[in-house]
Design an enzyme around this catalytic site. Structure first.
Site, short mmCIF file in Angstrom:
data_model
loop_
_atom_site.label_atom_id
_atom_site.label_comp_id
_atom_site.label_asym_id
_atom_site.label_seq_id
_atom_site.Cartn_x
_atom_site.Cartn_y
_atom_site.Cartn_z
N ASP A 53 0.69 -1.33 0.04
CA ASP A 53 0.02 0.07 0.09
C ASP A 53 0.68 1.20 0.00
OD1 ASP A 53 0.93 0.38 2.60
OD2 ASP A 53 -0.85 -0.40 3.64
N SER A 54 0.40 2.40 -0.13
CA SER A 54 1.01 3.61 -0.01
C SER A 54 1.68 4.21 1.18
CB SER A 54 0.20 4.75 -0.96
OG SER A 54 -0.89 5.17 -0.16
N GLY A 55 0.94 3.77 2.14
CA GLY A 55 1.19 4.49 3.55
C GLY A 55 0.16 5.38 3.75
N GLY A 56 -0.44 5.87 2.85
CA GLY A 56 -1.54 6.93 3.12
C GLY A 56 -2.48 6.86 4.02
N PHE A 57 -2.87 5.62 4.30
CA PHE A 57 -4.10 5.52 5.34
C PHE A 57 -3.30 5.68 6.60
CE2 PHE A 57 -6.20 2.56 8.33
CZ PHE A 57 -7.41 2.91 8.25
N ASP A 108 -2.46 8.61 -1.70
CA ASP A 108 -3.69 9.22 -1.74
C ASP A 108 -4.00 10.02 -0.45
OD1 ASP A 108 -4.01 6.93 -0.24
OD2 ASP A 108 -5.81 6.66 -0.89
N GLN A 119 -11.25 7.80 -4.85
CA GLN A 119 -11.91 8.19 -3.72
C GLN A 119 -13.06 8.95 -4.07
OE1 GLN A 119 -10.85 7.64 -0.80
NE2 GLN A 119 -8.71 7.06 -0.80
N ASP A 165 -8.19 -7.32 0.74
CA ASP A 165 -6.99 -7.61 1.79
C ASP A 165 -7.72 -7.02 3.01
OD1 ASP A 165 -5.61 -4.88 3.06
OD2 ASP A 165 -6.43 -4.42 1.25
N CYS A 180 -14.55 -28.06 8.04
CA CYS A 180 -13.30 -27.29 7.55
C CYS A 180 -12.17 -28.64 7.60
CB CYS A 180 -12.89 -26.53 8.58
SG CYS A 180 -11.11 -25.65 8.11
N CYS A 188 -8.64 -27.93 7.46
CA CYS A 188 -7.42 -27.48 7.74
C CYS A 188 -6.83 -28.61 8.74
CB CYS A 188 -7.34 -26.24 7.98
SG CYS A 188 -8.08 -25.78 9.97
N CYS A 206 -8.45 -27.96 12.35
CA CYS A 206 -9.72 -28.76 12.68
C CYS A 206 -9.36 -30.17 12.75
CB CYS A 206 -10.71 -27.94 11.51
SG CYS A 206 -11.15 -26.49 11.74
N HIS A 248 -5.83 -21.32 10.89
CA HIS A 248 -7.35 -21.53 10.45
C HIS A 248 -8.18 -20.46 9.80
CE1 HIS A 248 -11.60 -22.96 10.82
NE2 HIS A 248 -11.70 -21.83 11.13
#
Length: 380
Positions: free
Chosen positions: A94-98, A148, A195, A273, A311, A313, A316, A342
């Site tokens: 990500d850009s780091g903006g958030f 952004d 945006q 994500d 499940c 996995c 489980c 899990h």
């Protein structure tokens, strides 16, 4: 070879769901895809080998946190994020903006960029559209985001429009810098970010603007899932994607619950994500086919059944609810590791099932059946 290839799409419903393939420098990625968040070049409480075992081909790393420590120069000298971390598959950064706008108590946005204070030691830092591209290039990101200006759910129109205008101008500058890096041999892709907050005309303006750059091969949708009601999320997502090209992959940033992912897939979104699955895991909250299960509850103290009998996995298959509760209550590290495995397995398996359902023209039925079992907000 094209960056994004659509391999199948809805044909028996009114949906926009589709399957595709991202052709990236460190291997192909099937879409729709969920990306685990590896903030510090590691997904918390799980090894890279377990991520490979589950089947992930793309994870997200955080530009802001890695910029503060260990720093882009060190990462570059180690061979980029892949050499530094040992993860040989793909990274999106990500850009780091958030993080600038959510973690820094002191920040100042100007036309040139954003000045902010490190949340670690308070030192002053400066991000520009250009140096954020440079930093992500040092990381050797396979997909990088433009810088952004983020706004909250409650932002007014004037603030939202100003943020959009700056974000748009920053995109032009980021693209120019990315072209220089590309022409010098960098293989990563730059995504612009839509945006416009929760204003239909601003969303439309932003979507049409980012779509005008033909050499930017994917598009991220920002500013959703920031506290708004689910019906607002659904409305503004549907409204936004109307103005985006079908030929490019669409990435909704920051969503990681089955309900929201299924809604977005139906709207033709390809990438997701969120920190939620791994954060929930560390807090003793598990995804199951019957809803969210809070392992801390007393009723699981003598429950020797599997966590989720649907499940497959290894958690489980090998551990009981009783034992998992014991690990959580005694704050054993293994508890976080097993819960994380899990939850990520559950979501990755859901994405596999979604792709199968789209390919077999039964996505609507899959979505209804899944949600009928998972429910909305169920806590077991």
């Amino acid at each position: 070879m094209a960056f994004f290839e659509i391999t199948s799409s809805a044909s028996v419903s009114n949906g926009k769901e589709r399957c595709g393939v991202l052709n990236l420098p460190h291997g192909t990625v099937k879409t729709p895809v969920f990306m685990p968040v590896g903030t510090n070049a590691t997904v918390k409480a799980i090894s890279k080998d377990d991520l490979v075992e589950i089947g992930f081909d793309l994870i997200l790393a955080n530009t802001y946190h890695l910029f503060l420590r260990p720093g882009p120069d060190l990462i570059e000298s180690a061979g980029g994020l892949h050499g530094f971390s040992g993860w040989r598959r793909n990274f999106l950064t990500d850009s780091g903006g958030f993080q600038v706008f959510s973690l820094s108590k002191i920040r100042k946005i100007s036309e040139e960029g954003v000045t902010f204070s490190s949340h670690i030691d308070g030192s002053k830092k400066f991000f520009t559209p250009e140096n954020v591209v440079d930093i992500q290039t040092q990381y050797n990101s396979d997909i990088q985001m433009q810088l952004d200006v983020c706004t909250g759910w409650d932002a007014g129109r004037e603030e939202s429009e100003k943020a959009l205008e700056i974000t748009s101008r920053w995109l032009e500058r980021a693209r120019s810098e990315w072209i220089k890096k590309r022409d010098s041999g960098y293989k990563g892709i730059l995504f612009p970010i839509v945006q416009g907050n929760f204003f239909e005309d601003l969303r439309k303006r932003s979507a049409e603007f980012v779509s005008s750059f033909e050499d930017l091969q994917g598009i991220a949708i920002g500013g959703l899932s920031v506290g708004e009601p689910p019906e607002q999320f659904a409305h503004f997502l549907q409204h936004t994607v109307r103005f985006l090209p079908q030929s490019k992959p669409k990435y909704v940033m920051g969503i990681g619950t089955p309900e929201y992912i299924l809604e977005a897939v139906a709207d033709g979104v390809d990438m997701f994500d969120c920190v939620l699955p791994t954060r929930n895991a560390r807090n003793g909250s598990y995804f199951t086919h019957e809803g969210m299960l809070s392992i801390k509850q007393e009723r699981y103290a003598r429950d020797f059944s599997p966590l989720d009998d649907k499940c497959k996995c290894k958690v489980c298959r090998n551990y009981s609810r009783s034992y998992l509760r014991h690990l959580f209550k005694t704050k054993e590290i293994l508890g976080s590791m097993l819960a994380t495995y899990h939850n990520l397995y559950f979501l990755n398996n859901m994405m596999n099932e979604i792709r199968d359902a789209i390919n077999e023209n039964r996505f609507d039925r899959y979505r209804k059946d899944f949600l009928a079992g998972f429910g909305s907000g169920n806590v077991l």
